[in-house]
Design a protein around this motif. Structure first.
Motif, PDB file in Angstrom:
ATOM      1  N   VAL A 113       0.844  -1.209   0.000  1.00 26.14           N
ATOM      2  CA  VAL A 113       0.000   0.000   0.000  1.00 26.14           C
ATOM      3  C   VAL A 113       0.875   1.254   0.000  1.00 26.14           C
ATOM      4  CG1 VAL A 113      -1.675   1.324   1.340  1.00 26.14           C
ATOM      5  CG2 VAL A 113      -1.947  -1.151   1.122  1.00 26.14           C
ATOM      6  N   GLN A 114       1.955   1.256   0.793  1.00 29.41           N
ATOM      7  CA  GLN A 114       2.841   2.416   0.844  1.00 29.41           C
ATOM      8  C   GLN A 114       3.481   2.712  -0.501  1.00 29.41           C
ATOM      9  OE1 GLN A 114       5.399   1.117   4.068  1.00 29.41           O
ATOM     10  NE2 GLN A 114       4.477   2.575   5.497  1.00 29.41           N
ATOM     11  N   GLU A 115       3.743   1.666  -1.273  1.00 28.60           N
ATOM     12  CA  GLU A 115       4.346   1.862  -2.585  1.00 28.60           C
ATOM     13  C   GLU A 115       3.338   2.325  -3.624  1.00 28.60           C
ATOM     14  OE1 GLU A 115       6.236  -1.770  -3.587  1.00 28.60           O
ATOM     15  OE2 GLU A 115       7.651  -1.709  -1.895  1.00 28.60           O
ATOM     16  N   SER A 116       2.033   2.161  -3.314  1.00 28.63           N
ATOM     17  CA  SER A 116       1.004   2.520  -4.297  1.00 28.63           C
ATOM     18  C   SER A 116       0.425   3.912  -4.079  1.00 28.63           C
ATOM     19  CB  SER A 116      -0.132   1.489  -4.259  1.00 28.63           C
ATOM     20  OG  SER A 116      -0.842   1.563  -3.029  1.00 28.63           O
ATOM     21  N   THR A 117       0.580   4.493  -2.878  1.00 31.68           N
ATOM     22  CA  THR A 117       0.022   5.826  -2.605  1.00 31.68           C
ATOM     23  C   THR A 117       0.840   6.531  -1.525  1.00 31.68           C
ATOM     24  OG1 THR A 117      -1.963   7.040  -1.899  1.00 31.68           O
ATOM     25  CG2 THR A 117      -1.583   4.911  -0.869  1.00 31.68           C
ATOM     26  N   GLN A 118       0.877   7.857  -1.638  1.00 28.61           N
ATOM     27  CA  GLN A 118       1.557   8.676  -0.639  1.00 28.61           C
ATOM     28  C   GLN A 118       0.570   9.477   0.193  1.00 28.61           C
ATOM     29  OE1 GLN A 118       4.879   8.423  -0.147  1.00 28.61           O
ATOM     30  NE2 GLN A 118       4.781   6.822  -1.730  1.00 28.61           N
ATOM     31  N   ASP A 119      -0.718   9.287  -0.076  1.00 32.80           N
ATOM     32  CA  ASP A 119      -1.762  10.015   0.643  1.00 32.80           C
ATOM     33  C   ASP A 119      -1.839   9.470   2.075  1.00 32.80           C
ATOM     34  OD1 ASP A 119      -4.420  10.610   1.751  1.00 32.80           O
ATOM     35  OD2 ASP A 119      -4.864  11.418  -0.221  1.00 32.80           O
ATOM     36  N   SER A 120      -1.541  10.317   3.063  1.00 35.68           N
ATOM     37  CA  SER A 120      -1.501   9.863   4.460  1.00 35.68           C
ATOM     38  C   SER A 120      -2.864   9.373   4.945  1.00 35.68           C
ATOM     39  CB  SER A 120      -0.990  10.989   5.363  1.00 35.68           C
ATOM     40  OG  SER A 120      -1.841  12.120   5.271  1.00 35.68           O
ATOM     41  N   GLY A 121      -3.931  10.037   4.480  1.00 34.56           N
ATOM     42  CA  GLY A 121      -5.274   9.622   4.886  1.00 34.56           C
ATOM     43  C   GLY A 121      -5.609   8.234   4.381  1.00 34.56           C
ATOM     44  N   LYS A 122      -5.283   7.977   3.118  1.00 28.74           N
ATOM     45  CA  LYS A 122      -5.535   6.647   2.552  1.00 28.74           C
ATOM     46  C   LYS A 122      -4.669   5.587   3.225  1.00 28.74           C
ATOM     47  CE  LYS A 122      -7.021   8.073  -2.081  1.00 28.74           C
ATOM     48  NZ  LYS A 122      -6.741   7.985  -3.531  1.00 28.74           N
ATOM     49  N   LEU A 123      -3.415   5.950   3.506  1.00 25.78           N
ATOM     50  CA  LEU A 123      -2.517   5.015   4.160  1.00 25.78           C
ATOM     51  C   LEU A 123      -3.040   4.629   5.536  1.00 25.78           C
ATOM     52  CD1 LEU A 123       1.017   6.440   3.273  1.00 25.78           C
ATOM     53  CD2 LEU A 123       0.059   4.245   2.548  1.00 25.78           C
ATOM     54  N   PHE A 124      -3.525   5.618   6.282  1.00 25.48           N
ATOM     55  CA  PHE A 124      -4.034   5.356   7.625  1.00 25.48           C
ATOM     56  C   PHE A 124      -5.255   4.443   7.568  1.00 25.48           C
ATOM     57  CE2 PHE A 124      -6.756   6.491  11.283  1.00 25.48           C
ATOM     58  CZ  PHE A 124      -5.893   6.161  12.315  1.00 25.48           C
ATOM     59  N   SER A 125      -6.207   4.759   6.676  1.00 28.67           N
ATOM     60  CA  SER A 125      -7.420   3.942   6.558  1.00 28.67           C
ATOM     61  C   SER A 125      -7.093   2.523   6.108  1.00 28.67           C
ATOM     62  CB  SER A 125      -8.398   4.591   5.565  1.00 28.67           C
ATOM     63  OG  SER A 125      -8.808   5.862   6.016  1.00 28.67           O
ATOM     64  N   ALA A 126      -6.151   2.415   5.158  1.00 30.60           N
ATOM     65  CA  ALA A 126      -5.766   1.095   4.665  1.00 30.60           C
ATOM     66  C   ALA A 126      -5.076   0.289   5.769  1.00 30.60           C
ATOM     67  CB  ALA A 126      -4.852   1.229   3.459  1.00 30.60           C
ATOM     68  N   ALA A 127      -4.246   0.969   6.583  1.00 33.32           N
ATOM     69  CA  ALA A 127      -3.552   0.284   7.669  1.00 33.32           C
ATOM     70  C   ALA A 127      -4.549  -0.253   8.694  1.00 33.32           C
ATOM     71  CB  ALA A 127      -2.552   1.221   8.332  1.00 33.32           C
ATOM     72  N   LEU A 128      -5.553   0.550   9.030  1.00 34.42           N
ATOM     73  CA  LEU A 128      -6.586   0.093   9.959  1.00 34.42           C
ATOM     74  C   LEU A 128      -7.318  -1.120   9.400  1.00 34.42           C
ATOM     75  CD1 LEU A 128      -8.191   3.447  11.221  1.00 34.42           C
ATOM     76  CD2 LEU A 128      -6.630   1.924  12.464  1.00 34.42           C
ATOM     77  N   LEU A 129      -7.631  -1.068   8.123  1.00 30.64           N
ATOM     78  CA  LEU A 129      -8.343  -2.174   7.492  1.00 30.64           C
ATOM     79  C   LEU A 129      -7.498  -3.453   7.507  1.00 30.64           C
ATOM     80  CD1 LEU A 129     -10.864  -2.989   5.666  1.00 30.64           C
ATOM     81  CD2 LEU A 129      -9.340  -2.573   3.735  1.00 30.64           C
ATOM     82  N   ILE A 130      -6.236  -3.316   7.123  1.00 25.26           N
ATOM     83  CA  ILE A 130      -5.345  -4.476   7.089  1.00 25.26           C
ATOM     84  C   ILE A 130      -5.169  -5.070   8.490  1.00 25.26           C
ATOM     85  CG2 ILE A 130      -2.952  -5.185   6.707  1.00 25.26           C
ATOM     86  CD1 ILE A 130      -2.901  -3.174   4.367  1.00 25.26           C
ATOM     87  N   ASN A 131      -4.997  -4.210   9.490  1.00 27.06           N
ATOM     88  CA  ASN A 131      -4.852  -4.685  10.872  1.00 27.06           C
ATOM     89  C   ASN A 131      -6.081  -5.450  11.332  1.00 27.06           C
ATOM     90  OD1 ASN A 131      -2.250  -3.964  11.920  1.00 27.06           O
ATOM     91  ND2 ASN A 131      -2.847  -1.820  11.824  1.00 27.06           N
TER      92      ASN A 131
END
Length: 292
Positions: A113-131
């Motif tokens: 996910v980090q390699e696909s986007t630099q948007d911090s908001g998207k990264l945070f939401s994706a991290a929560l989802l993955i966790n």
């Protein structure tokens, strides 16, 4: 499903698109660092597990199921995690190492996910989802592992009980059941099952239960022996109990247990002699083992 969850799922699925093999490779590498398998699991087997699990995660995220229900309700993902856990339980891997191996996929997904986007908001939401998704997968793997090991232990215990309670053909249609050690409820059930099955399979007419190696006989053990004798009689065979030593005879008398209806002999030799008479002295087949 909320709009934020939809966006997060799209972000993760987009990051995985076309990179399933790469993510699977990365997960295999991370397992060696997080929880190196201690039971000799081959890298090819790890790769097969990785391919199956990463693909199942992708299809699970593409399903309409809410993220909190994916692991439990998505058939492919649930089956993949369950089979992985059971396979490692059978190989002797620890439950902690198994769940950590599943959780190691978190890092591989987050890196994608980090390699696909630099948007911090998207990264945070994706991290929560993955966790949330992988925590549920880790919990399922742990529970499945524990249940699988309990099943394996129960099966092995049953096999040990059967091995410790052999049924031997002593003479013609005479069976011997030598008992050694303490008789508990589980073992006495095996003592009942094995002779009955052998009587049916070998068409035996006499069964000798030898308790020379049993240190003590209490009320429960005596009751189990009496039930076994009754079951043998219902099968159309006679039953003789041998090996009743003086201390055991005294204990049985003190407990007030009535064995008057059961044929008993002091030694196995005496019981075998009685069995030969009961079978009209028929000679054993040439291939039948004879007690010595």
């Amino acid at each position: 499903m909320s709009g934020s969850e939809v966006a997060a799922r799209q972000c993760v699925v987009g990051a995985m698109e076309g990179r399933v093999d790469e993510i699977a490779d990365r997960w295999v590498q991370l397992q060696a660092r997080w929880a190196a398998p201690s039971t000799g699991i081959r890298e090819s087997e790890l790769r097969e597990e990785a391919d199956a699990l990463v693909a199942a995660v992708a299809t699970g995220l593409e399903s309409p199921l809410p993220v909190e229900q994916i692991v439990a309700s998505h058939v492919d993902l649930n089956r993949t995690v369950t089979e992985l856990s059971l396979r490692r339980a059978r190989s002797g891997e620890s439950p902690t190492a198994t769940s950590l191996a599943v959780l190691a996929l978190k890092e591989a997904l987050l890196e994608a996910v980090q390699e696909s986007t630099q948007d911090s908001g998207k990264l945070f939401s994706a991290a929560l989802l993955i966790n949330q998704l992988m925590d549920a997968a880790g919990a399922l793997s742990f529970d499945t592992y524990v249940e699988g090991r309990e099943e394996i232990i129960h099966r092995q215990s049953r096999q040990l009980l059967e091995l410790s309670t052999p049924v031997v053909r002593l003479w013609g249609k005479v069976l011997g059941v030598p008992l050694i050690g303490t008789l508990d409820t589980a073992r006495t059930q095996v003592v009942m099952d094995n002779p009955l099955q052998a009587i049916q399979d070998q068409e035996s007419t006499v069964a000798i239960i030898d308790i020379t190696g049993v240190p003590t006989v209490d009320t429960a053990v005596a009751q189990h022996l009496m039930q076994t004798v009754q079951a043998v009689r219902l099968m159309g065979a006679d039953c003789v109990i041998s090996g009743i030593r003086p201390p055991i005879a005294q204990t049985i008398a003190q407990l007030g247990i009535d064995l008057s209806t059961i044929m008993t002999r002091a030694t196995l030799a005496d019981a075998l002699s009685e069995a030969v008479e009961l079978t009209a002295g028929s000679l054993p087949p040439s291939d039948a083992p004879v007690a010595r």
